[in-house]
Design an enzyme around this catalytic site. Structure first.
Site, mmCIF file in Angstrom:
data_model
loop_
_atom_site.group_PDB
_atom_site.id
_atom_site.type_symbol
_atom_site.label_atom_id
_atom_site.label_comp_id
_atom_site.label_asym_id
_atom_site.label_seq_id
_atom_site.Cartn_x
_atom_site.Cartn_y
_atom_site.Cartn_z
ATOM 1 N N PHE A 1 42.238 -13.713 -29.201
ATOM 2 C CA PHE A 1 42.544 -15.051 -29.735
ATOM 3 C C PHE A 1 43.065 -15.978 -28.637
ATOM 4 O O PHE A 1 43.827 -16.897 -28.897
ATOM 5 C CB PHE A 1 43.569 -14.939 -30.873
ATOM 6 C CG PHE A 1 43.056 -14.172 -32.083
ATOM 7 C CD1 PHE A 1 42.286 -14.798 -33.048
ATOM 8 C CD2 PHE A 1 43.329 -12.825 -32.235
ATOM 9 C CE1 PHE A 1 41.795 -14.093 -34.155
ATOM 10 C CE2 PHE A 1 42.852 -12.109 -33.332
ATOM 11 C CZ PHE A 1 42.081 -12.747 -34.298
ATOM 12 N N ASN B 1 38.644 -19.148 -35.952
ATOM 13 C CA ASN B 1 38.045 -20.240 -35.178
ATOM 14 C C ASN B 1 37.425 -21.287 -36.098
ATOM 15 O O ASN B 1 37.523 -22.487 -35.848
ATOM 16 C CB ASN B 1 36.991 -19.691 -34.213
ATOM 17 C CG ASN B 1 37.615 -19.238 -32.900
ATOM 18 O OD1 ASN B 1 38.838 -19.277 -32.746
ATOM 19 N ND2 ASN B 1 36.799 -18.805 -31.967
ATOM 20 N N PHE C 1 46.265 -28.700 -33.952
ATOM 21 C CA PHE C 1 44.839 -28.965 -34.180
ATOM 22 C C PHE C 1 44.612 -30.110 -35.165
ATOM 23 O O PHE C 1 43.692 -30.088 -35.974
ATOM 24 C CB PHE C 1 44.101 -27.677 -34.586
ATOM 25 C CG PHE C 1 43.868 -26.800 -33.383
ATOM 26 C CD1 PHE C 1 44.938 -26.208 -32.740
ATOM 27 C CD2 PHE C 1 42.607 -26.626 -32.865
ATOM 28 C CE1 PHE C 1 44.749 -25.450 -31.594
ATOM 29 C CE2 PHE C 1 42.408 -25.865 -31.716
ATOM 30 C CZ PHE C 1 43.481 -25.285 -31.096
ATOM 31 N N LEU C 2 45.488 -31.100 -35.065
ATOM 32 C CA LEU C 2 45.328 -32.304 -35.888
ATOM 33 C C LEU C 2 45.219 -33.539 -34.998
ATOM 34 O O LEU C 2 45.521 -34.646 -35.441
ATOM 35 C CB LEU C 2 46.514 -32.447 -36.848
ATOM 36 C CG LEU C 2 46.501 -31.504 -38.058
ATOM 37 C CD1 LEU C 2 47.771 -31.661 -38.881
ATOM 38 C CD2 LEU C 2 45.272 -31.768 -38.944
ATOM 39 N N CYS D 1 33.563 -21.533 -27.682
ATOM 40 C CA CYS D 1 33.896 -20.762 -28.882
ATOM 41 C C CYS D 1 33.599 -21.495 -30.190
ATOM 42 O O CYS D 1 32.741 -21.057 -30.963
ATOM 43 C CB CYS D 1 35.362 -20.363 -28.829
ATOM 44 S SG CYS D 1 35.752 -19.478 -27.314
ATOM 45 N N ARG E 1 31.209 -25.846 -20.827
ATOM 46 C CA ARG E 1 30.340 -25.466 -21.949
ATOM 47 C C ARG E 1 30.636 -26.335 -23.176
ATOM 48 O O ARG E 1 31.786 -26.448 -23.595
ATOM 49 C CB ARG E 1 30.513 -23.980 -22.265
ATOM 50 C CG ARG E 1 29.838 -23.104 -21.223
ATOM 51 C CD ARG E 1 30.091 -21.654 -21.460
ATOM 52 N NE ARG E 1 31.463 -21.283 -21.135
ATOM 53 C CZ ARG E 1 31.956 -20.051 -21.281
ATOM 54 N NH1 ARG E 1 31.189 -19.097 -21.753
ATOM 55 N NH2 ARG E 1 33.205 -19.791 -20.958
#
Ligand code: UGA
Length: 438
Positions: free
Chosen positions: A152, A208, A249-250, A260, A327
């Site tokens: 992770f 994810n 993650f906001l 990923c 990537r």
């Protein structure tokens, strides 16, 4: 313990170094001789803050070494971690070719019991496939266990995440194999979840997919914010204070990239489709992410008039700060879309290099922020490297021809930028009629 790590990319090297740090003797196996030589000299083959120092320390101490000799490495180790790449195929499914090659090698060179641990992110059922390939490749039946132990780690924070995982997931069919893997992590103070390999495999994809969905959710809300004059940053802050949601993650922005999230969502959709199932939320998360940059370019183009014929600076190439990984980098997609509008593009990144396929007289990379912004009409921020936040924006203003700042990561203080004379536009950030943020 003696541990073999197959695959010396970012996951393999970090995992190997973790075990070296925890007192084990580690060998990294990779068919790429150049990579093995570089790592053997104590030098990283990718950019990851802090990891270079740890690699140097363990190479010097002899607690980690690297080799291309698969047969000797497999013969001499009873614990083998598979950390090979699982790229996306055209149809979105995970390409398990390297996993297959590793499994075949393990089978061919097994002379006594092996504990095989799958670290790479792989579709549900891969451990069963791995078991089958190893068994088929064995010249004579020899017992082995296959355990799923997904990683992770976040690029850019790999060493911290390796030492302080939120949880350690162990998917095993036999309790003895789970105990062996658990013991390797004993010194870490993290919760351990023991489950079946299939469940462990899905846990990784689901984590994810959820994080990616959270990002697409806030990006979708940011589109609404733009049209109803509400700053998304304040909405995210309030959402994050709800402990059921959490603050991470906001951050609205150009969308998620990297090796990923985009790949894992595709793989999950592909797995579901194989069972005649549609995962609507994930399809939409993917859709919002794919349309986020075109949406923002349309919005920003309305502000500047047209990008056609303009000179635009792009700051930050990598898919996020503290990595040189390009990537699925949002910046590259943005650059391609800008290039189609006949824009002159000047790019900068603290560590990443513009791919040769993109380099041309129209798209050039410069070594300093100042050079990059000289005589530009606008600057677009694509990844939130601290150096951009800390830049002398008053001086940069004086170097530019016109003063549009499109902040694709909401990393700068819009009011301050406006006070310096910039026309500042973030993602889901409102501007008042006077051009000042509310
Ligand atoms: C991700 C997961 O966070 C790790 O837990 C996982 O181990 C790893 O994938 C993996 O499967 O190997 P990583 O891809 O390194 O890690 O990067 P993240 O920090 O998750 O960021 C992914 C993308 O989301 C970046 O492009 C970032 O800019 C973007 N992002 C992140 C946002 O747009 N908004 C946010 O609020 C957070």
């Amino acid at each position: 313990m003696n541990i073999l790590i197959m695959g010396t990319g970012y996951v393999g090297v970090t995992t190997g170094l973790l075990f070296a740090e925890l007192g084990h003797q580690v060998t990294g196996l990779d068919p790429d001789r150049e990579k093995v030589n570089t790592l053997s000299e104590g030098l990283l083959t990718f950019y990851e803050p802090g990891l270079d120092r740890i690699l140097w320390k363990h190479v010097r101490a002899g607690s980690i070494r690297f080799t291309t000799d698969a047969s000797a490495a497999i013969r001499d180790h009873s614990i083998i971690f598979i950390c090979v790449g699982t790229p996306s195929r055209e149809d979105g499914s995970a390409d398990l070719r390297y996993m297959g090659q590793a499994a075949t090698q393990i089978g061919q060179h097994t002379k006594e019991y092996k504990l095989v641990v799958m670290k790479s992110t792989v579709p549900v059922g891969t451990c069963e496939q791995l078991t089958h390939i190893i068994r088929e490749a064995q010249p004579a039946p020899i017992s082995f266990d296959v355990v799923s132990n997904p990683e992770f780690l976040r690029e850019g924070n790999a060493w911290h995440d390796a030492l302080h995982p939120d949880r350690i997931v162990i998917g095993a069919l036999h309790a003895s194999a789970a105990v062996q893997v658990r013991q390797l992590y004993d010194p870490l103070d993290s919760p351990v979840l023991v489950t079946t390999p299939r469940t462990a495999e899905l846990m990784k994809y689901a984590a994810n997919a959820f994080l990616a969905t959270k990002i697409s959710f806030i990006n979708e809300i940011s589109r609404l914010c733009e049209v109803i004059d509400v700053p998304v940053t304040e909405v995210s802050a309030a959402l994050g204070m709800d402990h059921r949601i959490g603050p991470h993650f906001l951050n609205a922005g150009l969308g998620y990239g990297g090796s990923c999230f985009p790949k894992d969502i595709q793989a999950l959709l592909h797995i579901a489709a194989g069972h005649d199932l549609t995962l609507g939320i994930l399809e939409q998360a993917d859709h919002v992410n794919r349309t986020q940059i075109p949406h923002l370019l349309r919005t920003w183009e309305q502000a500047i008039g047209s990008f056609h014929g303009k000179t635009i600076a792009v700051l930050g190439l990598s898919f996020k700060p503290d990595t040189d990984d390009l990537r699925e980098a949002p910046a590259l997609k943005l650059i391609s879309l800008l290039a189609a509008r006949e824009t002159a593009i000047r790019v900068h990144d603290p560590v990443a290099t513009l791919p040769s396929t993109l380099r041309s007289s129209q798209i050039q990379q410069f070594g300093s922020i100042e050079e990059t912004l000289a005589q530009c009409d606008a600057v677009i921020l694509c990844s939130e490297w601290p150096t951009y936040k800390e830049a002398d924006w008053a001086r940069l203003h004086s170097l530019m021809r016109d003063h549009y700042c499109f902040d694709g990561r909401n990393m700068l203080d819009g009011n301050r930028m406006a006070a310096l004379g910039f026309h500042y536009y973030g993602v889901g950030i409102v501007q008042s009629r006077e051009g000042r943020m509310l």
